[in-house]
Each structure stands twice: as C-alpha cells, then as structure tokens.
Design a protein around this motif. Structure first.
Motif, short mmCIF file in Angstrom:
data_model
loop_
_atom_site.label_atom_id
_atom_site.label_comp_id
_atom_site.label_asym_id
_atom_site.label_seq_id
_atom_site.Cartn_x
_atom_site.Cartn_y
_atom_site.Cartn_z
N GLY A 5 0.80 -1.23 0.00
CA GLY A 5 0.00 0.00 0.00
C GLY A 5 0.82 1.27 0.00
O GLY A 5 0.24 2.37 0.09
N PHE A 6 2.11 1.15 -0.09
CA PHE A 6 2.92 2.37 -0.03
C PHE A 6 2.72 3.24 -1.26
O PHE A 6 2.72 4.48 -1.15
CB PHE A 6 4.40 1.99 0.12
N LYS A 7 2.55 2.64 -2.42
CA LYS A 7 2.36 3.45 -3.64
C LYS A 7 1.12 4.33 -3.51
O LYS A 7 1.11 5.48 -3.95
CB LYS A 7 2.23 2.52 -4.85
N GLY A 8 0.06 3.79 -2.89
CA GLY A 8 -1.14 4.59 -2.70
C GLY A 8 -0.90 5.80 -1.80
O GLY A 8 -1.48 6.87 -2.01
N VAL A 9 -0.04 5.65 -0.79
CA VAL A 9 0.29 6.80 0.08
C VAL A 9 0.96 7.89 -0.73
O VAL A 9 0.63 9.08 -0.62
CB VAL A 9 1.20 6.35 1.24
N ASN A 10 1.91 7.51 -1.56
CA ASN A 10 2.59 8.49 -2.40
C ASN A 10 1.62 9.17 -3.36
O ASN A 10 1.66 10.38 -3.56
CB ASN A 10 3.72 7.83 -3.19
N ASP A 11 0.73 8.35 -3.97
CA ASP A 11 -0.19 8.92 -4.96
C ASP A 11 -1.21 9.84 -4.31
O ASP A 11 -1.55 10.91 -4.86
CB ASP A 11 -0.91 7.79 -5.71
N ARG A 12 -1.74 9.48 -3.15
CA ARG A 12 -2.81 10.26 -2.53
C ARG A 12 -2.28 11.43 -1.70
O ARG A 12 -2.87 12.50 -1.70
CB ARG A 12 -3.66 9.36 -1.61
N ARG A 13 -1.16 11.24 -1.02
CA ARG A 13 -0.70 12.25 -0.06
C ARG A 13 0.60 12.95 -0.46
O ARG A 13 1.03 13.88 0.20
CB ARG A 13 -0.52 11.61 1.32
N GLY A 14 1.23 12.46 -1.51
CA GLY A 14 2.47 13.09 -1.98
C GLY A 14 3.71 12.42 -1.41
O GLY A 14 3.65 11.63 -0.47
N HIS A 15 4.84 12.77 -2.01
CA HIS A 15 6.10 12.12 -1.64
C HIS A 15 6.57 12.50 -0.24
O HIS A 15 7.25 11.72 0.42
CB HIS A 15 7.19 12.46 -2.67
N HIS A 16 6.22 13.69 0.21
CA HIS A 16 6.63 14.07 1.57
C HIS A 16 5.98 13.14 2.60
O HIS A 16 6.64 12.67 3.54
CB HIS A 16 6.23 15.52 1.85
N ALA A 17 4.69 12.86 2.40
CA ALA A 17 4.01 11.93 3.29
C ALA A 17 4.60 10.53 3.17
O ALA A 17 4.74 9.80 4.16
CB ALA A 17 2.52 11.91 2.99
N GLY A 18 4.96 10.15 1.92
CA GLY A 18 5.58 8.84 1.73
C GLY A 18 6.91 8.72 2.46
O GLY A 18 7.21 7.70 3.09
N ASP A 19 7.72 9.79 2.39
CA ASP A 19 8.99 9.79 3.12
C ASP A 19 8.77 9.66 4.62
O ASP A 19 9.53 8.97 5.32
CB ASP A 19 9.78 11.07 2.81
N GLN A 20 7.74 10.32 5.12
CA GLN A 20 7.46 10.23 6.55
C GLN A 20 7.07 8.82 6.96
O GLN A 20 7.47 8.32 8.01
CB GLN A 20 6.33 11.21 6.91
N VAL A 21 6.29 8.15 6.10
CA VAL A 21 5.92 6.76 6.38
C VAL A 21 7.17 5.88 6.42
O VAL A 21 7.31 5.01 7.29
CB VAL A 21 4.92 6.26 5.32
#
Length: 376
Positions: free
Chosen positions: A257-273
């Motif tokens: 599900g990480f790709k969905g985090v990047n797509d929905r919330r942006g790369h900054h949110a993905g980096d935080q995850v």
C-alpha cells in the motif's frame, strides 16, 4: 655550522697565524742582530752586542698579544653571527604556523619552549613543566611510549581539551634532535645533548569530516538505517559464523500500500511513512540485529545466533505485527515478508538476499500481509 666545528677551525687558524707571526718576528730579530735589515737601528745592544734574550721576550709578547687579539676578534665576530642566527631561529619558531614544542629528554620531558601556534592549540602549555599533563590521564601511557620511542621520528593521535573546553583530537609528530655542548671539564662535545621537537596538528575537524563521510557511505540518507553496502558487508561476516543452533535469518520486508500513500498524499508523506517504519523496525529487533533500507519501500532485517526455525519465524511475525499496529502507519501500509533461515557458511550474501526477495514476492502475490519462510 656545528659549534664544535667552529671552535676547531678557530683554534687551528689561531695556531697557524701565531706560528706565521713568530717566524716573521724571529727572522726580523735575527737579521737585526746581524746588523742587517731595516730594523737594525732598533736592536737592543750593550757595546754593540744585541740583547737577544730581551728581544726574544719581546717576540713572545708580540705574538701572544697578536694571537689573543685574533682570538677575541674571531669570538666577537662569531658571537654576533650566533646572536643573529638565534634571533632568526626564534622568530621562525615563534611565528611558524605549525604548533611546535621543544622538550628536554633528560628531565622527564620538561617543556623548554613552545611557539604561539602551540599555545593557541593547547592554552595550558605555558603553565606546565611536564608535557604529559596537557593530556587526559587515559592518554598518558600512550604518550609516554611515543616520547620514549627509539626511532628518530614517531607520531600518534591523542585526545585533548581545546581552548573552549571541548574535546578534541591532535596528531603529534615527534623528532629527536641533537646539539653540541660543553661537558663539565669545558670540552666541547659534538651531539652531546638531545631534545624532542614535537609538532602538533588539530585533527578534530578532519576526523569529524571523515566520520560524516563514512556515515554517509554506510547509511541511508532518509531513514538513517544501514544501506545496501553496509548490509552486504554485515551479511558476509555473519554468514561465516552460521551453524546449526546458531542460525542466520534474513527478513526481506516490502510495504503493502505504499504506492497509494505516495499517490494520494504526496512524496513528503511517503517519506514520513518510510521514516516511521524504519523506527518501528529498529525498535522491534534486538540490539545486535541489523536493519537496512535497500531501496524504495524495501527493508532487510538480519538476525544472527538464532537458536531454531520457530524463533526466527516468531521474530518475523513480530515485525509484521508491529508495522500493522504502529500508530504512525496504521491504516496506511502493511507488509509482506520473505524469511530465509540458514546455517550454511558457504552461501553468498547476494544469494541470500535474492532468495529472501523471491519469498517476499510470493507473500505479496498471495495478498500480502504474510510471512513466507524457507522450510525447516
């Protein structure tokens, strides 16, 4: 020019000049006594007979005065030369940008002099007699070995406290030099005394930069975990220690599900995850285990000295549970884990990672949120 060489030259020169003057005076007196030469009217005589004894006394006095005059003149001239050379040497040492200290080797490494650069590097230097007191107690044994080394040149690094009271590191380069000196009988002896010349260089910033570079080369810049380079080095070392009852486990973790985090919330949110997952994994393993990020949303956990397959599987299940129930990432991502458990010391690090990666993809292809492990 060495001091002994100068004095040898002066004495031989004085002897040669004295002999030359004596011969000239003797010839002059002899010619005068025979009524010859330009000085015959100056000859001392009684009823025409030269007083040669008195004339010889005059010769000796003349030669002595001339010789002493030559010696005094040579000594004064050399004294002026030495004074000029000493002033130049003092100015060079004091103004040198290289921190320098001179130690007396015959008096417990007593500090004889330091220059401005040394006093700036180690502010306590002018106030100490024993060089070793500039360093912490933990460094003094090593310092004593360095200063007592038989070699003419030696070096080492030692911890110090800098001018601001902060811990620092200096490199000391030590050279032994000798000088001419007079003994107690007034005889000039070549290379009679020895000194230690110590040059110090502040290595604090250099070593900090090296550590930062080493850290950057060995860690992932985003999460601070070990990177693939460090992972491979650690794996290769641990593989050689693997044996029955001392199993090596490699858990390959990929986030679901990480790709969905990047797509929905942006790369900054993905980096935080990714950072949150990195902390979660680090908090879930033993202190001796290694957690590495190998790219994207993929992590690897290496555990050694695992007693059996069941314990290894329990460790992997705990990692999966911690990720799913981590408050920072709950509802955002889950994980699929491929687990390799092995005791073969002859396998390669790359082969282990490839096998764990393949098992992880098997878990992901069956819906994710699972641990797939090698059979017992």
């Amino acid at each position: 020019m060495p001091l002994w060489s100068f004095y040898t030259g002066v004495w031989f020169g004085l002897l040669a000049k004295s002999l030359f003057l004596f011969v000239l005076d003797f010839i002059a007196v002899s010619l005068t006594a025979m009524g010859l030469g330009p000085f015959q009217q100056l000859a001392f005589s009684v009823e025409g007979t030269p007083l040669r004894s008195l004339q010889l006394v005059v010769i000796v006095l003349a030669v002595t005065v001339q010789s002493v005059s030559l010696l005094v003149y040579a000594a004064l001239r050399h004294g002026r030369t030495l004074a000029g050379q000493q002033a130049l040497l003092d100015a060079v040492i004091e103004g040198s940008p290289v921190a320098t200290a001179v130690l007396d080797t015959h008096d417990g490494h007593r500090v004889l002099r330091t220059n401005a650069a040394f006093r700036e590097l180690l502010p306590d230097a002018p106030d100490v007699a024993d060089f070793s007191t500039l360093f912490p107690l933990s460094e003094r044994d090593g310092l004593a070995r360095l200063l007592s080394a038989d070699s003419e040149r030696a070096s080492g690094e030692f911890a110090v406290t800098d001018a601001h009271g902060e811990p620092g590191l200096v490199q000391l380069r030590v050279a032994t030099v000798t000088a001419d000196a007079f003994d107690k009988y007034g005889t000039l002896r070549p290379a009679a005394v020895a000194y230690r010349v110590v040059q110090a260089e502040d290595m604090t910033d250099v070593r900090r930069r090296e550590l930062r570079l080493q850290h950057a080369a060995d860690t992932d810049s985003l999460t601070g975990l070990a990177n693939r380079r460090t992972l491979l080095k650690t794996l290769q070392s641990e593989i050689r220690r693997a044996a029955p009852g001392r199993l090596l486990t490699v858990a390959f973790v990929d986030l679901d599900g990480f790709k969905g985090v990047n797509d929905r919330r942006g790369h900054h949110a993905g980096d935080q995850v990714l950072c949150d997952v990195a902390r979660c994994l680090s908090d879930s393993v033993r202190p001796e285990d290694l957690v590495a990020r190998v790219g994207g949303d993929e992590f690897v956990v290496v555990s050694s000295e695992v007693p059996d397959h069941a314990t290894a599987l329990a460790l992997a299940e705990r990692l999966l549970e911690r990720i799913v129930h981590n408050p920072a990432t709950s509802g955002l991502v889950a994980a699929s884990i491929g687990l390799v458990v092995q005791d073969n010391p002859n396998v390669s690090a790359d082969a282990l990672l490839q096998r764990a990666d393949a098992l992880m993809y098997d878990a992901k292809s069956r819906g994710g949120g699972k641990v797939f492990a090698t059979p017992e």
